[in-house]
Design a protein around this motif. Structure first.
Motif, PDB file in Angstrom:
ATOM      1  N   ALA A 176       0.418   1.342 -13.045  1.00  0.00           N
ATOM      2  CA  ALA A 176       1.463   0.216 -13.572  1.00  0.00           C
ATOM      3  C   ALA A 176       3.393   0.568 -14.143  1.00  0.00           C
ATOM      4  O   ALA A 176       4.004   0.408 -13.789  1.00  0.00           O
ATOM      5  CB  ALA A 176       1.069  -1.264 -14.589  1.00  0.00           C
ATOM      6  N   ALA A 177       3.220   2.017 -15.069  1.00  0.00           N
ATOM      7  CA  ALA A 177       3.841   2.492 -16.071  1.00  0.00           C
ATOM      8  C   ALA A 177       5.126   3.942 -14.840  1.00  0.00           C
ATOM      9  O   ALA A 177       6.180   3.449 -15.157  1.00  0.00           O
ATOM     10  CB  ALA A 177       3.781   3.115 -17.178  1.00  0.00           C
ATOM     11  N   TYR A 178       4.555   4.216 -13.965  1.00  0.00           N
ATOM     12  CA  TYR A 178       4.966   5.481 -13.939  1.00  0.00           C
ATOM     13  C   TYR A 178       5.447   4.321 -11.634  1.00  0.00           C
ATOM     14  O   TYR A 178       6.707   4.463 -11.665  1.00  0.00           O
ATOM     15  CB  TYR A 178       3.683   5.899 -12.597  1.00  0.00           C
ATOM     16  N   LEU A 179       4.455   3.353 -11.637  1.00  0.00           N
ATOM     17  CA  LEU A 179       5.682   2.375 -11.103  1.00  0.00           C
ATOM     18  C   LEU A 179       6.915   2.049 -11.252  1.00  0.00           C
ATOM     19  O   LEU A 179       7.924   1.903 -11.436  1.00  0.00           O
ATOM     20  CB  LEU A 179       4.809   1.463 -10.563  1.00  0.00           C
ATOM     21  N   VAL A 180       6.981   1.750 -12.199  1.00  0.00           N
ATOM     22  CA  VAL A 180       8.023   0.837 -13.118  1.00  0.00           C
ATOM     23  C   VAL A 180       9.369   2.385 -13.282  1.00  0.00           C
ATOM     24  O   VAL A 180      10.441   2.199 -13.084  1.00  0.00           O
ATOM     25  CB  VAL A 180       7.727   0.158 -14.316  1.00  0.00           C
ATOM     26  N   TYR A 229       0.305  -1.629  -0.214  1.00  0.00           N
ATOM     27  CA  TYR A 229      -0.179   0.091  -0.281  1.00  0.00           C
ATOM     28  C   TYR A 229       1.134   1.268   0.069  1.00  0.00           C
ATOM     29  O   TYR A 229       0.757   2.126  -1.254  1.00  0.00           O
ATOM     30  CB  TYR A 229      -0.897  -0.307   1.309  1.00  0.00           C
ATOM     31  N   THR A 230       1.605   1.157   0.485  1.00  0.00           N
ATOM     32  CA  THR A 230       2.598   2.706   0.938  1.00  0.00           C
ATOM     33  C   THR A 230       3.280   2.640  -0.128  1.00  0.00           C
ATOM     34  O   THR A 230       3.775   3.644  -0.774  1.00  0.00           O
ATOM     35  CB  THR A 230       3.802   2.462   2.168  1.00  0.00           C
ATOM     36  N   THR A 231       4.284   2.130  -0.709  1.00  0.00           N
ATOM     37  CA  THR A 231       4.483   1.658  -2.009  1.00  0.00           C
ATOM     38  C   THR A 231       3.758   2.442  -3.367  1.00  0.00           C
ATOM     39  O   THR A 231       4.645   3.422  -4.114  1.00  0.00           O
ATOM     40  CB  THR A 231       5.989   0.103  -2.244  1.00  0.00           C
ATOM     41  N   VAL A 232       3.400   1.478  -3.125  1.00  0.00           N
ATOM     42  CA  VAL A 232       2.225   2.192  -4.842  1.00  0.00           C
ATOM     43  C   VAL A 232       1.982   3.122  -4.180  1.00  0.00           C
ATOM     44  O   VAL A 232       1.891   3.516  -5.500  1.00  0.00           O
ATOM     45  CB  VAL A 232       1.071   0.970  -5.046  1.00  0.00           C
ATOM     46  N   VAL A 233       1.436   3.471  -3.737  1.00  0.00           N
ATOM     47  CA  VAL A 233       0.201   4.937  -3.352  1.00  0.00           C
ATOM     48  C   VAL A 233       1.602   6.123  -3.366  1.00  0.00           C
ATOM     49  O   VAL A 233       1.334   7.624  -4.173  1.00  0.00           O
ATOM     50  CB  VAL A 233      -0.418   5.192  -1.765  1.00  0.00           C
ATOM     51  N   ARG A 234       2.801   5.952  -3.242  1.00  0.00           N
ATOM     52  CA  ARG A 234       3.983   6.674  -2.920  1.00  0.00           C
ATOM     53  C   ARG A 234       4.269   6.864  -4.183  1.00  0.00           C
ATOM     54  O   ARG A 234       4.941   7.571  -4.422  1.00  0.00           O
ATOM     55  CB  ARG A 234       5.355   7.033  -1.404  1.00  0.00           C
ATOM     56  N   ALA A 235       4.997   6.365  -5.182  1.00  0.00           N
ATOM     57  CA  ALA A 235       4.767   5.948  -7.042  1.00  0.00           C
ATOM     58  C   ALA A 235       4.146   5.849  -7.612  1.00  0.00           C
ATOM     59  O   ALA A 235       4.731   6.550  -8.986  1.00  0.00           O
ATOM     60  CB  ALA A 235       6.005   4.166  -6.458  1.00  0.00           C
ATOM     61  N   VAL A 236       3.719   6.134  -7.146  1.00  0.00           N
ATOM     62  CA  VAL A 236       2.033   6.642  -8.733  1.00  0.00           C
ATOM     63  C   VAL A 236       2.360   8.038  -8.770  1.00  0.00           C
ATOM     64  O   VAL A 236       1.410   8.473  -7.411  1.00  0.00           O
ATOM     65  CB  VAL A 236       1.193   5.146  -8.319  1.00  0.00           C
ATOM     66  N   PRO A 237       1.899   8.569  -9.060  1.00  0.00           N
ATOM     67  CA  PRO A 237       1.242  10.121  -8.982  1.00  0.00           C
ATOM     68  C   PRO A 237      -0.372  10.352  -8.655  1.00  0.00           C
ATOM     69  O   PRO A 237      -0.964   9.866  -8.393  1.00  0.00           O
ATOM     70  CB  PRO A 237       1.129  10.865 -10.515  1.00  0.00           C
ATOM     71  N   GLU A 238      -0.882  11.893  -7.462  1.00  0.00           N
ATOM     72  CA  GLU A 238      -1.609  11.393  -7.390  1.00  0.00           C
ATOM     73  C   GLU A 238      -3.281  11.981  -7.685  1.00  0.00           C
ATOM     74  O   GLU A 238      -3.424  11.372  -8.044  1.00  0.00           O
ATOM     75  CB  GLU A 238      -1.498  12.937  -6.146  1.00  0.00           C
TER      76      GLU A 238
END
Lengths: 239, 257
Positions: free
Chosen positions: B232-236, A62-71
């Motif tokens: 998914a693209a942004y995660l990568v 949860y924390t990793t995905v939310v912090r890596a994907v643009p708001e």
């Protein structure tokens, strides 16, 4: 100059009232999202520190995905998921599509984003508590809920405040993103006023000023809270 | 890293994740993908181009901003501090719109700008996108570098001066490298924040990755598939940035602190 004042005046030919209404909506959403995020963050931090391995791994995702994907992307996904779920529930109960309240939707989407950051901040703050304090509480046989209320939360507050102050500022600024999905908060109201009157600089600068005032005012408040939370702790400055 | 994934619990989670991916691939509607793939690749390129260009330019601007705040005289330190506060205190979306709509409506009023050779560029959206993202990165980074410059130990500078190094050599050989090294972990985080800021320029008609997903949604009314692929693209990309910074941090001598 006079023209500018007229554009910003509170009564109808001016757009000042619209801007202030937008500001009120922005602050409401920010407060709600920050609070919702804190609740998620507290349970998230507890889960990450004391939860079973499964819980810990899931929270990490949860924390990793939310912090890596643009708001902006998260807001869209959560917005559509939220409306779909509500409509499905309403459909199951035999009602038509639900009208979504903009402020509630904003709080829901931004709160989930804020929760991920809160989790990390609170986890760090709880880990910064000297272990002797919680051990002493446990040695006295305090139940867990009482220990959280009497020891963990008061002791971690001082460590959490700088991070939370930052997070609050992020919350106020992230409300602007809701303009993209069409909630009428400050940025969207400003854009509408600017597009109608073609006075782009006037209105965007005025809105920037309002945001800046919120930021500076929050800085003062959080400095007070931090001072209060640190009461009784030895100061590094001496004296 | 690999061994940590081979615990039974994580294997189950990976299996569930794989099952989810397969379910997405099979039961969701991907018929739009071949038609929009070239556009999506263009969008990806625009996103990465924006990210790299604004980070390089923003960093070049952040060095003097940080330096002015750390050791500059007050007439440089105060404006630098005000700039950083304003940038960090207002939403980026507002800054982008201020520059794009504000400057964009101001420039045509001056005939000499319209007649200048820059005008064909000033009519497009990307100079405003680059400018606003650069200023934003510089504002956040200037604050980080202020602390980094101040944290370089004084003895280092004094030793360099004792060797008779000229000032600019001290700066580029001793001070800047050490400041960057101590700021590296924060720089990595800020770079991911910058990546997450790029979709905002889609609101001023720049067709980057996020805008492509928006177009798919508008054209086909398919909501979740493009958004999931986008996330998914942004995660990568964020993962690649994290690994890149970890690699850079691992190189060179370790800080003895």
């Amino acid at each position: 100059m006079e023209q500018t004042l007229e554009l910003l005046s509170l009564s109808p030919p001016g757009w000042g009232a619209n801007l202030l209404r937008g500001l009120a909506a922005s602050i409401q959403i920010a407060l709600g999202a920050f609070g919702f995020g804190l609740i998620i963050g507290f349970f998230g931090a507890m889960g990450k520190l004391y939860g079973s391995p499964w819980v810990r791994d899931l929270l990490e995702v949860y924390t990793t995905v939310v912090r890596a994907v643009p708001e902006l992307v998260l807001i869209l996904i959560l917005y559509y998921v939220g409306t779909d779920i509500l409509n499905n529930i309403a459909g199951a109960m035999g009602r038509g599509p639900v009208e979504i309240n903009g402020i509630a939707a904003g709080i829901w989407v931004l709160g989930i984003v804020q929760g991920a950051y809160s989790t990390e901040i609170l986890r760090g703050a709880i880990r910064a508590i000297p272990p002797g304090q919680t051990e002493a509480a446990r040695a006295y046989g305090m139940p867990r809920a009482l220990m959280a209320r009497r020891v963990t939360i008061p002791a971690m507050t001082a460590f959490a405040i700088p991070g939370l102050a930052n997070l609050w500022l992020i919350a106020t600024k992230d409300t602007a993103l809701l303009a993209v999905v069409g909630f009428s908060e400050l940025t969207l109201e400003t854009r509408q006023a600017a597009q109608t009157t073609r006075a782009y600089f006037t209105f965007f600068l005025a809105a920037g000023f309002l945001y800046l005032m919120v930021t500076l005012f929050s800085g003062v408040i959080f400095a007070r809270i931090e001072k209060w939370a640190r009461r009784g702790q030895p100061s590094h400055r001496g004296g | 890293m690999m061994r940590a994934m081979l615990i039974p619990r994580r294997l189950i989670m990976l299996g569930l994740f794989a099952a989810f991916v397969v379910w997405c691939a099979v039961s969701m509607d991907w018929s739009w993908l071949p038609r929009y793939a070239p556009l999506a690749l263009d969008g990806l390129w625009v996103t990465i181009w924006l990210l790299v260009v604004t980070i390089v330019l923003g960093f070049m601007l952040a060095v003097p901003l940080g330096l002015a705040q750390a050791i500059g005289p007050w007439y440089l330190a105060v404006p630098a501090r005000v700039f950083c506060t304003v940038i960090r205190g207002t939403p980026l979306l507002l800054q982008i719109w201020l520059l794009y709509y504000g400057l964009g409506s101001l420039f045509p009023q001056f005939p000499w700008i319209r007649e200048s050779e820059l005008w064909p560029y000033l009519r497009q959206a990307w100079p405003y996108a680059v400018l606003s993202l650069t200023l934003s990165y510089a504002g956040y980074e200037g604050e980080v570098l202020r602390g980094a410059f101040a944290s370089v130990q004084k003895g280092q500078i004094e030793a360099a001066r004792a060797f008779g190094m000229p000032r600019h050599k001290i700066f580029f050989r001793i001070w800047l490298p050490q400041a960057i090294r101590s700021a590296l972990p924060t720089l990595g985080g800020e770079t991911i924040l910058q990546l997450k800021a790029t979709p905002l320029v889609a609101t001023i008609t720049i067709v980057e990755l996020y805008a492509v997903a928006g177009r798919v949604r508008q054209d086909t009314f398919i909501i979740y598939e493009p958004l999931l692929l986008l996330a998914a693209a942004y995660l990568v990309i964020a993962g690649i940035i994290t690994l890149g910074f970890r690699w850079i941090e691992g190189r060179g001598p370790r800080m003895s602190r």
